[in-house]
Design a protein around this motif. Sequence first.
Motif, short mmCIF file in Angstrom:
data_model
loop_
_atom_site.label_atom_id
_atom_site.label_comp_id
_atom_site.label_asym_id
_atom_site.label_seq_id
_atom_site.Cartn_x
_atom_site.Cartn_y
_atom_site.Cartn_z
N ALA A 18 -26.54 -26.11 -13.71
CA ALA A 18 -25.93 -25.10 -14.57
C ALA A 18 -24.67 -24.56 -13.91
O ALA A 18 -24.47 -24.68 -12.71
N ARG A 19 -23.80 -23.94 -14.73
CA ARG A 19 -22.55 -23.36 -14.24
C ARG A 19 -22.48 -21.90 -14.65
O ARG A 19 -23.02 -21.51 -15.69
N ASP A 20 -21.82 -21.11 -13.81
CA ASP A 20 -21.69 -19.69 -14.13
C ASP A 20 -20.57 -19.49 -15.16
O ASP A 20 -19.98 -20.45 -15.66
N ALA A 21 -20.29 -18.22 -15.47
CA ALA A 21 -19.31 -17.92 -16.51
C ALA A 21 -17.93 -18.44 -16.18
O ALA A 21 -17.13 -18.72 -17.07
N GLY A 22 -17.64 -18.60 -14.90
CA GLY A 22 -16.34 -19.11 -14.49
C GLY A 22 -16.29 -20.62 -14.37
O GLY A 22 -15.29 -21.17 -13.94
N SER A 25 -28.15 -31.62 -20.37
CA SER A 25 -27.29 -30.47 -20.10
C SER A 25 -28.10 -29.29 -19.61
O SER A 25 -29.33 -29.29 -19.67
N ALA A 26 -27.38 -28.28 -19.11
CA ALA A 26 -28.00 -27.04 -18.67
C ALA A 26 -27.10 -25.89 -19.08
O ALA A 26 -25.88 -26.00 -18.99
N ALA A 27 -27.71 -24.79 -19.54
CA ALA A 27 -26.93 -23.61 -19.95
C ALA A 27 -27.58 -22.37 -19.36
O ALA A 27 -28.80 -22.20 -19.43
N LEU A 28 -26.77 -21.52 -18.75
CA LEU A 28 -27.30 -20.28 -18.18
C LEU A 28 -27.88 -19.40 -19.28
O LEU A 28 -27.35 -19.32 -20.39
#
Length: 675
Positions: free
Chosen positions: A307-311, A32-35
């Motif tokens: 990774a994904r942004d807040a949206g 996984s990846a987290a901003l």
Amino acid sequence: MRLIRAAVSVAVMTGVTAVALQLSSGPAAADSAALLPSTSVGDLVVDGAHQRIFLSDPAGGRVITTNYAGKVLATASGFMGVRDLMLSDRLYAAVPDAGTIVAFDPATSARVATYDTGGTPRTLAAAAGKIWFGEDRKGLGSLDLSGPQPVVVHREGIPAYGSLADGGNWWLDAPKIVSSPTNPDLIATLELGSSSSTLGLLDVSTDPPTLVGHRATEGGGVDLAFSPDGSRLVVNASRGRVTAWSSTDLSTIESYEATGAFPRTVAVRDDGTVAVVVEGKSTYEDNIALYTPGTATATRELDLQQARDAGGVPIPLNLTSAARVLAWEPGGTRLFGVAVKLPGSVSQPDPILSLQVLNDPVKKPVMINIWPPTKAEVGEAYTVTGMVPSELAGLPLVITHTDPSTPGGRRVGPETVPPSGTFEFQDVQTVAGKVTYTISFPGSDLYAAASETNWLDVATTRPTTLTLDRNGSTWAAGVTVTFTAKLGATHQVREVQIFADPAGSDQPKRRVRADNVDSKGILTASIKLTRNTTVTAVFIGDDFTPAKSVTSTVYTRASVATAVTRHYKSGKIGSTSYYYYYFRRTTNPVFTSTINPYPGRKQYQQIDVWKGGKWVVWGKGYYGLSSAGKAVRELKGTHSTGVRYRVRSAYISGKSGDSANATAYGPYRYFTFTK
């Protein structure tokens, strides 16, 4: 943002028996990846006791705490330029801009103490009961917390390396420091940021520390790490060198050329597995190579997760990325890193950081499959097939059948992987419902655990009941008629579609409604009729209810009207109940007929005369209609006065040029002539 592509080889520093794995690529399961809420990263340490990750953010002046999934748990601010982190009894952070070392409680992330060093501490290590730190242009310092008051010593007078016997500084920049996992008094130092660096071993139990050995790195120093048994050092150098050296005399054990890459960070797991971050020469894209104990070539190559942004929008993985830090979970299998997507456009003026979590990346990922049929009948045997990599032949395999009557499941199929890797078995389901098959491989020393789930519906096929009303009925043109379809019991699908197909090739069949039927199985559709129309209700079927369609043919009478012109008056004759149109005998009546149009359509027109007490046909025929459905006829000739006539128009199906409508007659128009 990728971790590893270059095939760098490196010695592994343990005596574990060598095991070779086939080179593979791709992410391990559940990676996984987290901003991260920062634009810089200085260091990363993993706290296995509390399952936390600590990161330093030099640009933001913060120490960030996350869980293993990258969720931020705490943020400590006010430490501009914070660099190295070190975890022992407490978490220590080097803050060179303030000249301090800050201590935090790793359980709560709360700051508990700040120590003024009077210098510029950048790198940290613990040895001989003290905290050792590297300083810019000063060398090595120590912080002793064993007494009633902290004691800071700057070690500028340590004997220098080789030709620098005059006691001058060893390093232009603060050295990287690591402590031995097996010798509490030994540290290794690596000069950073120079075109040629020096690696040194120091016994820090003496005052001043004793130089055990030193040697050049054949390139600028980047990173170093001890093997778990403390016998070797893995060193990354900026000229593409990854080298394993003895931790006793710094002799070369193995040295490998990092072809096409500039090594960056190195991390060694408890079992001796080495992870090396390298930078591609042409792409400047960072990657991670893994080397299992006893191997000198990369056994796996790992890709970072997106990774994904807040949206929830994915951040593109491109070539302007870099991996800055890397650390293994103490006593565990997870590898953590920070990927940095460097700024490269107006839309992204700042770096974007993401915490990368690679779960058990050393083990080769396994893909397993199980395929039941899409459906099966209750009580009838069916075949389930599957596939597992044949290299796992003989290893345990668990296949579970779960259905509404056995929610706890039951074992089915082979219990070990067959030699070919493929298998099939027969199964029978006696109760209708969803049947789930789960295949699981528990993993091994070399292969990661894996599981896969698939399912099928089991039921009894039943006949389809579908009806549609109005069949054979006849309607006036222009009337809107409601048709009702009724669907009986089905297995799952409840949608019905209703189509209308007007007579003739100029109007195509069209769908007028598609929807689920109501609780009574009913779906209605309203259709305006202008021609004979075939209405069809369609059920597409499901796994256990066959598809079916039914039709209703309804007939639509043509619309027929006749207008009379040129008369001078209208009225009754005697006691008749209908009106007559009166014409002068010298006037020719005009009859205009209108019928709903259709290509090539004709009207039938008939004129009767009252004779002998009854109406007798006087004239008749079929006459063409215009494209608008109109026909104008003038009754010419010598007209007799006092004679009663009537006229009407009609559409005769099959005789008026087509069969698109049902036969329809217009009303009679009565007329007579006078002087």
